[in-house]
Design a protein around this motif. Structure first.
Motif, PDB file in Angstrom:
ATOM      1  N   GLY A  65       0.799  -1.223   0.000  1.00  0.00           N
ATOM      2  CA  GLY A  65       0.000   0.000   0.000  1.00  0.00           C
ATOM      3  C   GLY A  65       0.826   1.264   0.000  1.00  0.00           C
ATOM      4  O   GLY A  65       0.344   2.335   0.398  1.00  0.00           O
ATOM      5  N   LEU A  66       2.095   1.163  -0.445  1.00  0.00           N
ATOM      6  CA  LEU A  66       2.994   2.306  -0.462  1.00  0.00           C
ATOM      7  C   LEU A  66       3.151   2.865  -1.875  1.00  0.00           C
ATOM      8  O   LEU A  66       3.101   2.117  -2.858  1.00  0.00           O
ATOM      9  N   THR A  67       3.348   4.144  -1.966  1.00  0.00           N
ATOM     10  CA  THR A  67       3.581   4.818  -3.245  1.00  0.00           C
ATOM     11  C   THR A  67       4.965   5.440  -3.242  1.00  0.00           C
ATOM     12  O   THR A  67       5.312   6.194  -2.324  1.00  0.00           O
ATOM     13  N   GLY A  68       5.757   5.123  -4.260  1.00  0.00           N
ATOM     14  CA  GLY A  68       7.080   5.712  -4.378  1.00  0.00           C
ATOM     15  C   GLY A  68       7.006   7.123  -4.928  1.00  0.00           C
ATOM     16  O   GLY A  68       6.322   7.366  -5.929  1.00  0.00           O
ATOM     17  N   LEU A 116       3.696   7.005   1.907  1.00  0.00           N
ATOM     18  CA  LEU A 116       4.654   7.361   0.864  1.00  0.00           C
ATOM     19  C   LEU A 116       6.057   6.897   1.233  1.00  0.00           C
ATOM     20  O   LEU A 116       6.417   6.854   2.407  1.00  0.00           O
ATOM     21  N   VAL A 117       6.843   6.563   0.216  1.00  0.00           N
ATOM     22  CA  VAL A 117       8.244   6.220   0.427  1.00  0.00           C
ATOM     23  C   VAL A 117       9.084   6.958  -0.612  1.00  0.00           C
ATOM     24  O   VAL A 117       8.758   6.957  -1.807  1.00  0.00           O
ATOM     25  N   GLY A 118      10.114   7.647  -0.165  1.00  0.00           N
ATOM     26  CA  GLY A 118      10.981   8.370  -1.091  1.00  0.00           C
ATOM     27  C   GLY A 118      11.922   7.420  -1.802  1.00  0.00           C
ATOM     28  O   GLY A 118      12.570   6.584  -1.174  1.00  0.00           O
ATOM     29  N   LEU A 119      11.989   7.531  -3.120  1.00  0.00           N
ATOM     30  CA  LEU A 119      12.887   6.711  -3.937  1.00  0.00           C
ATOM     31  C   LEU A 119      13.971   7.610  -4.513  1.00  0.00           C
ATOM     32  O   LEU A 119      13.662   8.604  -5.188  1.00  0.00           O
ATOM     33  N   THR A 120      15.230   7.280  -4.263  1.00  0.00           N
ATOM     34  CA  THR A 120      16.339   8.084  -4.780  1.00  0.00           C
ATOM     35  C   THR A 120      17.291   7.224  -5.590  1.00  0.00           C
ATOM     36  O   THR A 120      17.496   6.044  -5.282  1.00  0.00           O
TER      37      THR A 120
END
Length: 225
Positions: free
Chosen positions: A33-36, A54-58
């Motif tokens: 259920g997470l959105t990058g 939310l999850v930060g994608l780097t």
């Protein structure tokens, strides 16, 4: 914290994730259920109290495979990310990894294309030098030159900075703040952790569902700043 996504038989620094593994990692995020999102989006949502799912994608370094492999996979799921670009090496290769395989970096058109497709472009310094060993003048150049080059290239503000090798002391963090960035990405949690030294979690080829669950819990503890 990712770097490169491509098929690779020689990866001594463990910076490469295969496209198949990357796809499975993104599917795991979606199942949870997470959105990058980009760091810019994550911090905005965090300030508004809306960052829970939310999850930060780097993606450090700005490899050419960011366009070929990463962006299509992200867009397929409605995700975004931040790519940190080494400004003086745009269109060249990872010269700082002398002992590793040569990897192409995005050229100027590629950097612009990434931004047009909704990805945030941040600075990863001018030459990918460790900031902690530099003179004051060289430190200031590494921090400010990338911002100027990328803003000229994109025609928009560049607000994110990523410390090469994760090396950041009080002097370096202060320089990033004074240079006008909105945030800085480090790697490890430290006494400097905060908006200008955000801790991140490395994700690699070995990270399946179980390891990702453990890393998620560990990162939630590290994120408290």
């Amino acid at each position: 914290m990712y770097h490169s996504v491509e098929k690779c038989d020689n990866d001594p620094f463990q910076i490469t994730v295969s496209p198949d593994r990357f796809d499975r990692q993104l599917r795991w995020l979606a199942r949870c259920g997470l959105t990058g999102v980009s760091m810019r989006e994550l911090l905005r949502a965090h300030a508004e109290g809306n960052a829970r799912r939310l999850v930060g994608l780097t993606f450090d370094d700005g490899y050419a495979d960011f366009l070929g492999e990463v962006v299509p996979a992200l867009l397929e799921r409605g995700f975004t990310a931040t790519v940190f670009v080494v400004s003086d090496l745009i269109g060249e290769h990872n010269a700082w990894d002398a002992a590793g395989p040569r990897k192409r970096l995005m050229d100027a058109d590629g950097v612009r294309r990434a931004a047009r497709q909704g990805m945030e472009v941040g600075s990863h310094s001018a030459r990918h030098r460790s900031l902690t060993g530099l003179s004051e003048a060289d430190l200031w150049h590494e921090v400010t030159a990338g911002k100027a080059v990328l803003e000229n290239l994109l025609g928009e503000p560049v607000t994110g900075y990523c410390y090469p090798y994760g090396h950041a002391g009080a002097r370096e963090v202060d320089a990033v703040r004074r240079a006008g960035y909105g945030y800085g990405c480090a790697i490890w949690k430290s006494e400097l952790s905060g908006r200008y030294a955000l801790p991140r979690t490395y994700v690699g080829e070995r990270d399946g569902a179980l390891r990702l669950r453990v890393k998620r819990v560990r990162h939630q503890v590290r994120w408290c700043w």
